[in-house]
Design a protein around this motif. Sequence first.
Motif, short mmCIF file in Angstrom:
data_model
loop_
_atom_site.label_atom_id
_atom_site.label_comp_id
_atom_site.label_asym_id
_atom_site.label_seq_id
_atom_site.Cartn_x
_atom_site.Cartn_y
_atom_site.Cartn_z
N GLY A 326 46.00 48.52 45.58
CA GLY A 326 45.43 49.21 44.44
C GLY A 326 44.83 48.30 43.40
N THR A 327 45.10 47.00 43.48
CA THR A 327 44.54 46.05 42.53
C THR A 327 43.39 45.29 43.16
OG1 THR A 327 46.71 45.79 41.50
CG2 THR A 327 45.06 44.13 41.00
N LEU A 328 43.67 44.65 44.28
CA LEU A 328 42.61 44.02 45.05
C LEU A 328 41.97 45.01 46.02
CD1 LEU A 328 44.18 40.55 45.95
CD2 LEU A 328 42.58 41.08 44.12
N THR A 329 42.74 46.02 46.42
CA THR A 329 42.24 46.97 47.41
C THR A 329 42.05 48.35 46.79
OG1 THR A 329 44.46 47.65 48.14
CG2 THR A 329 43.48 45.73 49.20
N MET A 330 41.40 49.25 47.53
CA MET A 330 41.12 50.59 47.04
C MET A 330 42.30 51.53 47.16
SD MET A 330 37.27 51.24 48.50
CE MET A 330 35.90 50.18 48.05
N PRO A 511 40.35 48.61 52.30
CA PRO A 511 39.38 47.56 51.96
C PRO A 511 39.54 47.06 50.53
CG PRO A 511 38.35 49.70 51.85
CD PRO A 511 39.74 49.94 52.34
N PRO A 512 39.11 45.83 50.29
CA PRO A 512 39.14 45.31 48.92
C PRO A 512 38.09 45.98 48.05
CG PRO A 512 38.08 43.74 50.38
CD PRO A 512 38.61 44.84 51.25
N LYS A 513 38.33 45.96 46.76
CA LYS A 513 37.36 46.53 45.83
C LYS A 513 36.11 45.66 45.76
CE LYS A 513 40.67 48.82 42.80
NZ LYS A 513 41.23 48.90 41.46
N ASP A 514 35.00 46.29 45.48
CA ASP A 514 33.74 45.57 45.38
C ASP A 514 33.75 44.56 44.24
OD1 ASP A 514 32.80 47.09 47.48
OD2 ASP A 514 31.90 48.60 46.19
N THR A 515 34.49 44.89 43.17
CA THR A 515 34.47 44.03 41.98
C THR A 515 35.52 42.92 42.05
OG1 THR A 515 36.02 45.53 40.87
CG2 THR A 515 33.66 45.91 40.53
N ALA A 516 36.44 42.98 43.02
CA ALA A 516 37.56 42.04 43.04
C ALA A 516 37.10 40.60 43.25
CB ALA A 516 38.56 42.43 44.12
N ALA A 519 35.36 39.18 40.15
CA ALA A 519 36.29 38.97 39.05
C ALA A 519 37.17 37.74 39.29
CB ALA A 519 37.15 40.21 38.85
N LEU A 520 37.67 37.58 40.53
CA LEU A 520 38.50 36.42 40.85
C LEU A 520 37.70 35.13 40.75
CD1 LEU A 520 40.52 37.86 43.85
CD2 LEU A 520 41.39 37.33 41.58
N TRP A 521 36.44 35.18 41.13
CA TRP A 521 35.59 34.00 41.01
C TRP A 521 35.38 33.64 39.54
CZ3 TRP A 521 30.44 33.51 39.13
CH2 TRP A 521 29.84 32.26 39.39
N ARG A 522 35.18 34.63 38.71
CA ARG A 522 35.01 34.38 37.27
C ARG A 522 36.29 33.84 36.64
NH1 ARG A 522 32.89 39.66 34.54
NH2 ARG A 522 32.88 38.27 32.72
N LEU A 523 37.44 34.36 37.08
CA LEU A 523 38.71 33.84 36.57
C LEU A 523 38.92 32.39 37.00
CD1 LEU A 523 41.08 36.89 37.17
CD2 LEU A 523 40.47 35.91 34.95
N ALA A 524 38.60 32.08 38.25
CA ALA A 524 38.75 30.71 38.73
C ALA A 524 37.84 29.76 37.95
CB ALA A 524 38.43 30.64 40.23
N GLU A 525 36.65 30.22 37.60
CA GLU A 525 35.74 29.40 36.79
C GLU A 525 36.36 29.05 35.45
OE1 GLU A 525 31.96 31.38 36.40
OE2 GLU A 525 31.00 29.73 37.47
N LYS A 526 37.20 29.93 34.95
CA LYS A 526 37.82 29.73 33.64
C LYS A 526 39.21 29.10 33.74
CE LYS A 526 35.13 33.44 31.62
NZ LYS A 526 34.20 32.44 31.06
N GLY A 527 39.53 28.58 34.92
CA GLY A 527 40.77 27.84 35.07
C GLY A 527 41.99 28.70 35.30
N LEU A 644 39.52 44.11 37.62
CA LEU A 644 39.88 42.77 37.19
C LEU A 644 38.88 42.19 36.21
CD1 LEU A 644 41.18 41.17 40.52
CD2 LEU A 644 42.52 41.96 38.58
N ASN A 645 37.65 42.72 36.18
CA ASN A 645 36.66 42.21 35.24
C ASN A 645 37.10 42.44 33.80
OD1 ASN A 645 34.25 41.11 36.74
ND2 ASN A 645 34.46 43.08 37.75
N VAL A 646 37.89 43.47 33.57
CA VAL A 646 38.43 43.70 32.23
C VAL A 646 39.32 42.53 31.82
CG1 VAL A 646 39.85 45.23 30.83
CG2 VAL A 646 38.30 46.19 32.52
N LEU A 647 40.07 41.98 32.78
CA LEU A 647 40.94 40.84 32.48
C LEU A 647 40.12 39.60 32.13
CD1 LEU A 647 43.77 41.13 35.15
CD2 LEU A 647 43.74 41.91 32.80
N VAL A 648 38.97 39.44 32.79
CA VAL A 648 38.11 38.30 32.46
C VAL A 648 37.69 38.38 31.00
CG1 VAL A 648 35.98 37.10 33.03
CG2 VAL A 648 37.31 38.17 34.84
N ALA A 649 37.30 39.58 30.57
CA ALA A 649 36.93 39.76 29.17
C ALA A 649 38.11 39.49 28.25
CB ALA A 649 36.40 41.18 28.95
#
Length: 765
Positions: A326-330, A511-516, A519-527, A644-649
């Motif tokens: 439900g977080t990474l997947t639908m 299946p995984p979410k389209d946005t997952a 979002a994980l890539w953006r989080l990794a960019e921010k350490g 997860l994009n909300v968490l990036v913000a």
Amino acid sequence: MYLSHLVEIINRGLSFTEAERRLRENGPNVPLDYSFPRWWNLLWTAFFHPFNIILIVLSVLSYITNDVPNGCIMLVLVFISVSLRFYQEYSSSKAAMKLSELVRCPVKVQRCAGRVVQTELIVQVDQRDVVPGDIVIFEPGDLFAGDVRLLSSKHLVVSQSSLTGESMATEKTADVREDQGTPLLDLKNICFMGTNVVSGSGTGLVVSTGPKTYMSTMFSAIGKKKPPDDFETGVRRISYVLIAVMLVVVTIIVLIDYFTSYNLSESVLFGISVASALTPQMLPLIVNISLAKGALSMARERCIVKSVTAIRYMGSMDILCIDKTGTLTMNRAIMVNHLDSRGSSKEKVLQFAFLNSYFKTDQKYPLDDAILAYVYTNGYRLQPSKWRKIDEIPFDFIRRRVSVILETDSHAEYGNLQLCERFMVTKGALEEVMKVCSFIEHIDKGEITNLSPEDYQRILSMAEEISNEGLRTIGVAIKRLKPKNGDRNLVDNETFESDMVFLGLITFYDPPKDTAKQALWRLAEKGVKAKVLTGDSLSLAIKVCKEVGIKTTHVITGPELELLDQDSFHETVKRAAVLARLTPTQKFRVVKSLQTVGNHVVGFLGDGVNDSLALDAANVGISVDSGVSVAKDFADIILLEKDLNVLVAGVEQGRRTFGNTMKYIKMSVIANIGSVVSLLISILVLQYEPLTPRELLTQNFLYSVGQIAIPWDKMEEDSVKTPQRWSKKGLPMFILWNGPVCTLCDRKFPSFRMLLHGPSSVLQW
């Protein structure tokens, strides 16, 4: 007598009087007596800050020395700071309380009433009022209001993901006796509080409620006060250092001024002004404004911030632990493929699986919806109108399969079989379907042969390989039937589900979410490093993680963790990116290990009962509004969207908040220390007050008012690229280098005036 009374309860249900007595005896039906903080607790937390106390003490001293304006200014600063933080946390707490009220759903129970003749009644009560001994009636979508022993069931499927973390539903039935060695969560005749009905219906006897349920056993470590973080510890240390410096400097200044002027009241007033100048009066206000601004920004991103300090933690977070389902997947099944016995994709397997799902009427399961959606969205023309349903053998949890008997008017050919008569189509658990198969169809060759042991083993091995890839499988079989004695509506019982022809497999995937991935890539960019903590199988977790870009080089399961000693446990947790088949206690241990041994700031995102321990232990607990009430109670941030994009913000906002707060602390501390040191040197050199108390306070007030704009100041991009942590050496080194510069450049410092106006100006000053 006791046995007859028990039988009567089971047949009729509790009386209203008995139910009220048991409610008083057992208490409300809540697994944990968690209460939101009262308004006075929030007010005290907002008020109790070292600088607030200092300002209040100084304001009292100002009133004593008849310096009313100075006292009013300091009290106004305290009032604004406390009010702002109290309002923000009280509003967030009220919003969270409203969310928790939404999950209080009514429960259908059977009660009996009447003095002479006992009449059974079906009534709806709040889940808090359910007591042991109640008979509950449940349907699809209902939550179990306690631990329940099933009395009757009809095709009952229950989701236990809130307890176990496993995405697949579990079959439950009343007509079974379990062995004593069966694991508790694997019992087929027991349903647990916090789980919900996916499909089917039934009745059950509530055997335990509230703190006696299985769910409540997870909460023994919950509620312990968290130690202060580095930021809080650092601010308090600065507070104590400034208080110590204040006491020393103010004492020296008061004594020197008194021995110079011999006016005690003026000397004390000047000392209070100096103490006020040394105090970063705006620190609580700036911190609370920054946090409140962050909370408002996150509210625009559709998330509720229950504790404003969680925003600061978001800025310092360097590890985010995520529950997969439900977080990474639908959190829903998607059909992937239709394979024959050799693993080749064949349309015939899909055709009969579709006919089974299309015509079955007893219960529709998520897998049926997935098959129908696959056919409709991929343009297959299977023409169900050419078929009509004759009979159905519904699904049950002993056979674990469902069969439909169909008939077609046309002589449409499928392979080498002419379906001009009745036909049985069966699908279900692979092993259960294969038990009733005596033949296997080789679709490529167009022939049917006996199902040999080699074929049987090959199919099971193929299914195991598919399962290791993270997919779920079901089997499909068919059988041609003949009417008995010419009656078109009767089927000979001896022909039911026996000597069938095995066709192939249908595979499914969550299946995984389209946005997952993004979002994980953006989080990794921010350490921020992501770790997946799930109760699901390792193979499924690995497949999902590969698709969303999480490295699966180091993985481990809960049972393997249990075999490790303490040092190996910490080292393994540090390296592993995927941890599967974890119990709630193991998730808690993983979070604590990362915090204590790795010295990480850990966030945890989860929505189930099994996540509550980890949510409470994490530096910042994150849940969603669709999560269970217990998870939302212990979360610091509640997302209104599972994105997860909300968490990036939130991470970006937390870092801006932290950066602006540190900007004020550094600027204020060096300015105040530099100013007071210049005053001290001026008095020692000149033995004269360079500024009157009123001038000193006015200058300090104007300087403080200008700092209110700091929370709206922009931060450089580099400052939000990495986690922001309190540095024990950073602030002292900053003060050491910049403090003397600030002192030399202060207009109250004699050398500065000498440079501007010449040596005589120092004597005239």
